[in-house]
Design a protein around this motif. Structure first.
Motif, PDB file in Angstrom:
ATOM      1  N   VAL A  47       0.805  -1.327  -0.001  1.00 35.85           N
ATOM      2  CA  VAL A  47       0.018  -0.102  -0.103  1.00 35.85           C
ATOM      3  C   VAL A  47       0.768   1.194   0.131  1.00 35.85           C
ATOM      4  CG1 VAL A  47      -1.603   1.335   1.276  1.00 35.85           C
ATOM      5  CG2 VAL A  47      -1.865  -1.107   1.065  1.00 35.85           C
ATOM      6  N   ASP A  48       2.016   1.397   0.782  1.00 43.48           N
ATOM      7  CA  ASP A  48       2.559   2.553   0.686  1.00 43.48           C
ATOM      8  C   ASP A  48       3.470   2.626  -0.380  1.00 43.48           C
ATOM      9  OD1 ASP A  48       1.628   2.757   3.486  1.00 43.48           O
ATOM     10  OD2 ASP A  48       3.806   1.827   4.311  1.00 43.48           O
ATOM     11  N   LEU A  49       3.871   1.819  -1.325  1.00 43.31           N
ATOM     12  CA  LEU A  49       4.695   1.768  -2.212  1.00 43.31           C
ATOM     13  C   LEU A  49       3.827   2.362  -3.327  1.00 43.31           C
ATOM     14  CD1 LEU A  49       6.967  -1.580  -2.444  1.00 43.31           C
ATOM     15  CD2 LEU A  49       7.684   1.110  -2.077  1.00 43.31           C
ATOM     16  N   LEU A  50       2.680   1.949  -3.436  1.00 45.20           N
ATOM     17  CA  LEU A  50       1.473   2.298  -4.470  1.00 45.20           C
ATOM     18  C   LEU A  50       1.282   4.036  -4.111  1.00 45.20           C
ATOM     19  CD1 LEU A  50      -0.107   1.817  -6.760  1.00 45.20           C
ATOM     20  CD2 LEU A  50      -2.075   1.184  -5.045  1.00 45.20           C
ATOM     21  N   LEU A  51       1.137   4.195  -2.783  1.00 42.53           N
ATOM     22  CA  LEU A  51       1.273   5.614  -2.462  1.00 42.53           C
ATOM     23  C   LEU A  51       2.268   6.242  -2.870  1.00 42.53           C
ATOM     24  CD1 LEU A  51      -0.396   5.830   1.270  1.00 42.53           C
ATOM     25  CD2 LEU A  51      -1.492   6.791  -0.808  1.00 42.53           C
ATOM     26  N   LEU A  58       2.021  12.314  -9.846  1.00 44.06           N
ATOM     27  CA  LEU A  58       1.663  13.573  -9.618  1.00 44.06           C
ATOM     28  C   LEU A  58       2.390  14.791  -9.827  1.00 44.06           C
ATOM     29  CD1 LEU A  58      -1.257  12.783  -6.567  1.00 44.06           C
ATOM     30  CD2 LEU A  58      -1.610  13.177  -9.173  1.00 44.06           C
ATOM     31  N   ARG A  59       3.742  14.498  -9.055  1.00 47.59           N
ATOM     32  CA  ARG A  59       4.606  15.442  -9.000  1.00 47.59           C
ATOM     33  C   ARG A  59       5.442  15.798 -10.372  1.00 47.59           C
ATOM     34  NH1 ARG A  59       6.425  17.189  -3.927  1.00 47.59           N
ATOM     35  NH2 ARG A  59       7.519  18.628  -5.120  1.00 47.59           N
ATOM     36  N   ALA A  66      -4.294   9.533 -13.911  1.00 46.01           N
ATOM     37  CA  ALA A  66      -4.054   8.196 -13.261  1.00 46.01           C
ATOM     38  C   ALA A  66      -3.338   8.163 -11.962  1.00 46.01           C
ATOM     39  CB  ALA A  66      -3.015   7.477 -14.224  1.00 46.01           C
ATOM     40  N   GLY A  67      -2.485   9.364 -11.668  1.00 48.42           N
ATOM     41  CA  GLY A  67      -1.886   9.538 -10.332  1.00 48.42           C
ATOM     42  C   GLY A  67      -2.922   9.805  -9.166  1.00 48.42           C
ATOM     43  N   TRP A  68      -3.937  10.555  -9.667  1.00 46.67           N
ATOM     44  CA  TRP A  68      -5.026  10.831  -8.559  1.00 46.67           C
ATOM     45  C   TRP A  68      -6.005   9.510  -8.467  1.00 46.67           C
ATOM     46  CZ3 TRP A  68      -4.926  14.022  -5.160  1.00 46.67           C
ATOM     47  CH2 TRP A  68      -4.436  15.429  -5.293  1.00 46.67           C
ATOM     48  N   CYS A  69      -6.001   8.702  -9.448  1.00 47.68           N
ATOM     49  CA  CYS A  69      -6.971   7.413  -9.236  1.00 47.68           C
ATOM     50  C   CYS A  69      -6.123   6.401  -8.371  1.00 47.68           C
ATOM     51  CB  CYS A  69      -7.324   7.032 -10.623  1.00 47.68           C
ATOM     52  SG  CYS A  69      -7.923   5.533 -10.796  1.00 47.68           S
ATOM     53  N   TRP A  70      -4.834   6.192  -8.738  1.00 39.76           N
ATOM     54  CA  TRP A  70      -4.320   5.212  -7.707  1.00 39.76           C
ATOM     55  C   TRP A  70      -3.997   5.709  -6.459  1.00 39.76           C
ATOM     56  CZ3 TRP A  70      -4.657   0.526  -8.851  1.00 39.76           C
ATOM     57  CH2 TRP A  70      -5.064  -0.092 -10.278  1.00 39.76           C
ATOM     58  N   PHE A  71      -3.654   7.090  -6.314  1.00 42.58           N
ATOM     59  CA  PHE A  71      -3.405   7.673  -5.090  1.00 42.58           C
ATOM     60  C   PHE A  71      -4.692   7.477  -4.261  1.00 42.58           C
ATOM     61  CE2 PHE A  71      -3.329  11.020  -1.981  1.00 42.58           C
ATOM     62  CZ  PHE A  71      -2.173  11.037  -1.335  1.00 42.58           C
ATOM     63  N   VAL A  72      -5.868   7.774  -4.793  1.00 43.02           N
ATOM     64  CA  VAL A  72      -7.060   7.585  -3.971  1.00 43.02           C
ATOM     65  C   VAL A  72      -7.284   6.152  -3.552  1.00 43.02           C
ATOM     66  CG1 VAL A  72      -9.575   7.623  -4.084  1.00 43.02           C
ATOM     67  CG2 VAL A  72      -8.019   9.749  -5.124  1.00 43.02           C
ATOM     68  N   ILE A  73      -7.097   5.194  -4.462  1.00 40.30           N
ATOM     69  CA  ILE A  73      -6.990   3.651  -4.045  1.00 40.30           C
ATOM     70  C   ILE A  73      -6.406   3.550  -2.826  1.00 40.30           C
ATOM     71  CG2 ILE A  73      -6.769   1.397  -5.139  1.00 40.30           C
ATOM     72  CD1 ILE A  73      -7.832   2.308  -7.737  1.00 40.30           C
ATOM     73  N   ALA A  74      -5.236   3.654  -2.956  1.00 38.35           N
ATOM     74  CA  ALA A  74      -4.220   3.339  -1.929  1.00 38.35           C
ATOM     75  C   ALA A  74      -4.562   4.146  -0.566  1.00 38.35           C
ATOM     76  CB  ALA A  74      -2.743   3.634  -2.331  1.00 38.35           C
ATOM     77  N   GLY A  76      -7.617   4.887   0.085  1.00 40.78           N
ATOM     78  CA  GLY A  76      -8.448   4.239   0.945  1.00 40.78           C
ATOM     79  C   GLY A  76      -8.372   3.072   1.518  1.00 40.78           C
ATOM     80  N   ALA A  77      -7.314   2.225   1.029  1.00 41.80           N
ATOM     81  CA  ALA A  77      -6.981   1.083   1.545  1.00 41.80           C
ATOM     82  C   ALA A  77      -6.402   1.373   3.177  1.00 41.80           C
ATOM     83  CB  ALA A  77      -5.893   0.244   0.805  1.00 41.80           C
ATOM     84  N   SER A  78      -5.502   2.383   2.973  1.00 39.85           N
ATOM     85  CA  SER A  78      -5.007   2.721   4.405  1.00 39.85           C
ATOM     86  C   SER A  78      -5.717   3.364   5.191  1.00 39.85           C
ATOM     87  CB  SER A  78      -3.748   3.677   3.972  1.00 39.85           C
ATOM     88  OG  SER A  78      -3.286   4.203   5.331  1.00 39.85           O
ATOM     89  N   LEU A  79      -6.882   4.226   4.993  1.00 42.07           N
ATOM     90  CA  LEU A  79      -7.811   4.768   5.979  1.00 42.07           C
ATOM     91  C   LEU A  79      -8.641   3.569   6.157  1.00 42.07           C
ATOM     92  CD1 LEU A  79      -8.647   8.146   4.173  1.00 42.07           C
ATOM     93  CD2 LEU A  79      -7.033   7.821   6.243  1.00 42.07           C
ATOM     94  N   GLY A  80      -9.158   2.654   5.353  1.00 46.03           N
ATOM     95  CA  GLY A  80     -10.091   1.769   5.524  1.00 46.03           C
ATOM     96  C   GLY A  80      -9.600   0.872   6.650  1.00 46.03           C
ATOM     97  N   ALA A  81      -8.284   0.530   6.695  1.00 47.67           N
ATOM     98  CA  ALA A  81      -7.656  -0.411   7.493  1.00 47.67           C
ATOM     99  C   ALA A  81      -7.601   0.372   8.969  1.00 47.67           C
ATOM    100  CB  ALA A  81      -6.188  -0.644   7.270  1.00 47.67           C
ATOM    101  N   ASN A  82      -7.201   1.875   9.043  1.00 46.61           N
ATOM    102  CA  ASN A  82      -7.223   2.631  10.149  1.00 46.61           C
ATOM    103  C   ASN A  82      -8.681   2.514  11.027  1.00 46.61           C
ATOM    104  OD1 ASN A  82      -4.665   3.019   9.525  1.00 46.61           O
ATOM    105  ND2 ASN A  82      -5.024   4.946   8.829  1.00 46.61           N
ATOM    106  N   VAL A  83      -9.706   2.820  10.164  1.00 44.67           N
ATOM    107  CA  VAL A  83     -10.955   2.822  10.588  1.00 44.67           C
ATOM    108  C   VAL A  83     -11.535   1.423  11.005  1.00 44.67           C
ATOM    109  CG1 VAL A  83     -13.298   3.568  10.135  1.00 44.67           C
ATOM    110  CG2 VAL A  83     -11.483   4.968   9.257  1.00 44.67           C
ATOM    111  N   ALA A  84     -11.137   0.504  10.319  1.00 42.50           N
ATOM    112  CA  ALA A  84     -11.547  -0.983  10.666  1.00 42.50           C
ATOM    113  C   ALA A  84     -11.203  -1.311  11.788  1.00 42.50           C
ATOM    114  CB  ALA A  84     -11.669  -1.819   9.587  1.00 42.50           C
ATOM    115  N   THR A  85      -9.684  -0.863  12.166  1.00 44.74           N
ATOM    116  CA  THR A  85      -9.210  -1.659  13.565  1.00 44.74           C
ATOM    117  C   THR A  85      -9.500  -0.497  14.465  1.00 44.74           C
ATOM    118  OG1 THR A  85      -7.162  -0.313  12.907  1.00 44.74           O
ATOM    119  CG2 THR A  85      -7.279  -2.722  12.187  1.00 44.74           C
ATOM    120  N   ALA A  86     -10.182   0.614  14.457  1.00 41.91           N
ATOM    121  CA  ALA A  86     -10.615   1.251  15.668  1.00 41.91           C
ATOM    122  C   ALA A  86     -11.927   0.891  16.330  1.00 41.91           C
ATOM    123  CB  ALA A  86     -11.014   2.881  15.036  1.00 41.91           C
TER     124      ALA A  86
END
Length: 215
Positions: A47-51, A58-59, A66-74, A76-86
């Protein structure tokens, strides 16, 4: 310089804390979804490598879709894990859809990383040599050009003067006027004018003009 170092240190510390927590949450989700051992640790790295790949795209590229698309996907995966484990997800009883997402994530991350790293990115346009030397702008050209000659408005067209109405003059009055004009010419040597004829005859100006026209 010290203030700048303090701000940089604070940002780095915050980034390390956020990365460590997100890393741990992704590991816990992967482990709860049945990916134990080294595989659970590989998920947060993916996940971090994709971010990082999306942020680099983007830079460095003008095509940011494409940069924004995959940045949002990665993200979302990171935020989803943070929220799910809360506390919103029972890690001892993970639903089937989450197991499917975790199992399919490596393929998604590989596809995104490949597209971001190996697709042709359009770099930002660099200024040309002519632009560096400075070409005269359109404003400078307008300033150097001579001022155009002022356009004068067309003179107004005078309205035609209406012709005076026809005045009926008796023939006897015309004959009398001829005698007065002849006597004036004999005495002064010049033709009689309309104001003098009017004064001698005692008539109005229109009648005097009509008589003068017939003399």
């Amino acid at each position: 310089m010290r203030a700048l170092l303090a701000r940089v240190d604070a940002v780095l510390v915050q980034a390390v804390i956020a990365a460590a927590l997100s890393f741990a949450h992704l590991h816990d989700i992967a482990s709860a979804a049945g990916q134990d051992g080294w595989k659970a640790w590989a998920y947060p790295v993916s996940v971090d490598l994709l971010l990082v790949a999306a942020w680099r795209r983007l830079r460095t590229s003008d095509e940011k879709g494409a940069g924004w698309c995959w940045f949002v996907i990665a993200l979302g995966a990171s935020l989803g894990a943070n929220v799910a484990t809360a506390g919103l997800l029972d890690l001892d009883d993970v639903p089937a859809w989450l197991r499917i997402l975790v199992a399919g994530w490596p393929a998604v991350a590989f596809l995104g990383g490949t597209l971001l790293a190996h697709s042709a990115a359009v770099p930002a346009e660099a200024p040309t040599a002519d632009e560096d030397q400075g070409e005269p702008s359109a404003i400078e050209d307008q300033e150097d050009a001579p001022d155009p000659a002022p356009v004068l408005p067309a003179p107004p067209i005078p309205e035609p003067t209406p012709a005076p109405p026809a005045v009926s003059v008796p023939a006897a009055l015309v004959e009398h006027a001829r005698k007065v004009a002849t006597e004036h010419h004999t005495r002064t040597g010049t033709a009689i004018d309309t104001p003098t004829l009017r004064a001698r005859l005692g008539v109005s100006l229109p009648i005097a003009d009509a008589i003068a026209a017939q003399l």
